[in-house]
Design a protein around this motif. Structure first.
Motif, PDB file in Angstrom:
ATOM      1  N   ARG A 147      26.806  32.834  46.159  1.00  0.00           N
ATOM      2  CA  ARG A 147      26.515  34.109  45.487  1.00  0.00           C
ATOM      3  C   ARG A 147      27.813  34.891  45.348  1.00  0.00           C
ATOM      4  NH1 ARG A 147      24.575  39.573  46.708  1.00  0.00           N
ATOM      5  NH2 ARG A 147      22.886  40.110  45.271  1.00  0.00           N
ATOM      6  N   PHE A 148      28.242  35.084  44.092  1.00  0.00           N
ATOM      7  CA  PHE A 148      29.471  35.807  43.781  1.00  0.00           C
ATOM      8  C   PHE A 148      29.125  37.176  43.201  1.00  0.00           C
ATOM      9  CE2 PHE A 148      30.795  31.417  43.733  1.00  0.00           C
ATOM     10  CZ  PHE A 148      32.108  31.430  44.171  1.00  0.00           C
ATOM     11  N   THR A 149      29.869  38.198  43.595  1.00  0.00           N
ATOM     12  CA  THR A 149      29.695  39.550  43.064  1.00  0.00           C
ATOM     13  C   THR A 149      31.060  40.096  42.682  1.00  0.00           C
ATOM     14  OG1 THR A 149      27.824  39.938  44.546  1.00  0.00           O
ATOM     15  CG2 THR A 149      28.833  41.882  43.558  1.00  0.00           C
ATOM     16  N   GLY A 150      31.148  40.774  41.525  1.00  0.00           N
ATOM     17  CA  GLY A 150      32.440  41.337  41.167  1.00  0.00           C
ATOM     18  C   GLY A 150      32.441  42.133  39.889  1.00  0.00           C
ATOM     19  N   GLN A 151      33.646  42.578  39.530  1.00  0.00           N
ATOM     20  CA  GLN A 151      33.862  43.451  38.383  1.00  0.00           C
ATOM     21  C   GLN A 151      34.329  42.660  37.171  1.00  0.00           C
ATOM     22  OE1 GLN A 151      34.000  47.114  38.113  1.00  0.00           O
ATOM     23  NE2 GLN A 151      32.603  46.925  39.827  1.00  0.00           N
ATOM     24  N   TYR A 152      33.770  43.008  36.015  1.00  0.00           N
ATOM     25  CA  TYR A 152      34.190  42.449  34.735  1.00  0.00           C
ATOM     26  C   TYR A 152      34.634  43.578  33.823  1.00  0.00           C
ATOM     27  CZ  TYR A 152      32.493  37.783  35.715  1.00  0.00           C
ATOM     28  OH  TYR A 152      32.327  36.535  36.242  1.00  0.00           O
ATOM     29  N   THR A 153      35.670  43.302  33.043  1.00  0.00           N
ATOM     30  CA  THR A 153      36.083  44.221  31.991  1.00  0.00           C
ATOM     31  C   THR A 153      35.666  43.601  30.669  1.00  0.00           C
ATOM     32  OG1 THR A 153      37.959  44.978  33.292  1.00  0.00           O
ATOM     33  CG2 THR A 153      38.026  45.432  30.930  1.00  0.00           C
ATOM     34  N   ILE A 154      34.788  44.312  29.956  1.00  0.00           N
ATOM     35  CA  ILE A 154      34.242  43.824  28.698  1.00  0.00           C
ATOM     36  C   ILE A 154      34.356  44.954  27.679  1.00  0.00           C
ATOM     37  CG2 ILE A 154      32.189  42.897  27.552  1.00  0.00           C
ATOM     38  CD1 ILE A 154      31.208  42.175  30.444  1.00  0.00           C
TER      39      ILE A 154
END
Length: 197
Positions: A147-154
């Motif tokens: 299970r990965f959690t993180g920030q994306y810039t879109i």
């Protein structure tokens, strides 16, 4: 690691009303890992927890945007060991369809075992300018599950995504994708079903 189209992958911007790309990526002809370093054990032993992701995959993908119809697509590609098996690289091609007529390319780098923090990292980029960094929590990656959690810039905005990879069988894994909305509530964002080619 994740589609990952979402490879995993995976930028699931459609969950927040933006266009979406999820990634997937080749090993040997039989879809099994071919890296000599991977076979000789020079990579951290913890990387083997993610071995269920290795191979060539065809991944029907559904993106769920709250208040909008779901978007479907198919991602193809291969996940293979790189850098002596310390990372798994997932290069993906999202095939064009009626909803999304342009193909999309993406790459996940999955792994990067951090022995101090006891976590994995996933790095995501695509040809539309999406960038993301995700991490597992300590203990959030076991054989057949991560299970990965993180920030994306879109499109110049930041979003938090969760990719939960689960081995269903030797020839099938699933990535359930969630996102945090503006209020911080976790909402479903889609799923990726990857079948060995």
């Amino acid at each position: 690691m994740r589609a990952r189209t979402r490879a995993g992958i995976v930028a699931v911007a459609a969950a927040l009303g933006l266009s979406t790309v999820w990634s997937v990526s080749a090993a040997g002809e039989d879809g099994r890992p071919t890296s000599r370093a991977h076979k000789t054990g020079t990579a951290p032993a913890e990387m083997h927890r993610l071995d269920f992701l290795l191979g060539s995959w065809r991944c029907p993908t559904t993106v769920t945007a709250p208040g909008s119809p779901s978007e479907t697509s198919v991602v193809v590609g291969t996940i293979k060991p790189v850098l002596g098996g310390a990372w798994y690289q997932w290069d993906a091609l999202r095939l064009p369809n009626e909803q999304m007529p342009n193909k999309a390319l993406s790459r996940w780098m999955i792994g990067g075992w951090n022995a101090t923090d006891k976590t994995f990292t996933a790095l995501y980029n695509d040809d539309r300018g999406t960038y993301g960094v995700e991490h597992t929590e300590p203990g959030a990656a076991t054989d057949g599950h991560a299970r990965f959690t993180g920030q994306y810039t879109i499109a110049g905005k930041k979003f938090t995504f969760i990719d939960e990879f689960t081995k269903i069988s030797d020839d099938h894994f699933r990535d359930v994708i969630s996102a945090k909305d503006a209020e911080g509530t976790i909402v479903p964002a889609g799923s990726v079903e990857c079948y060995r080619r």
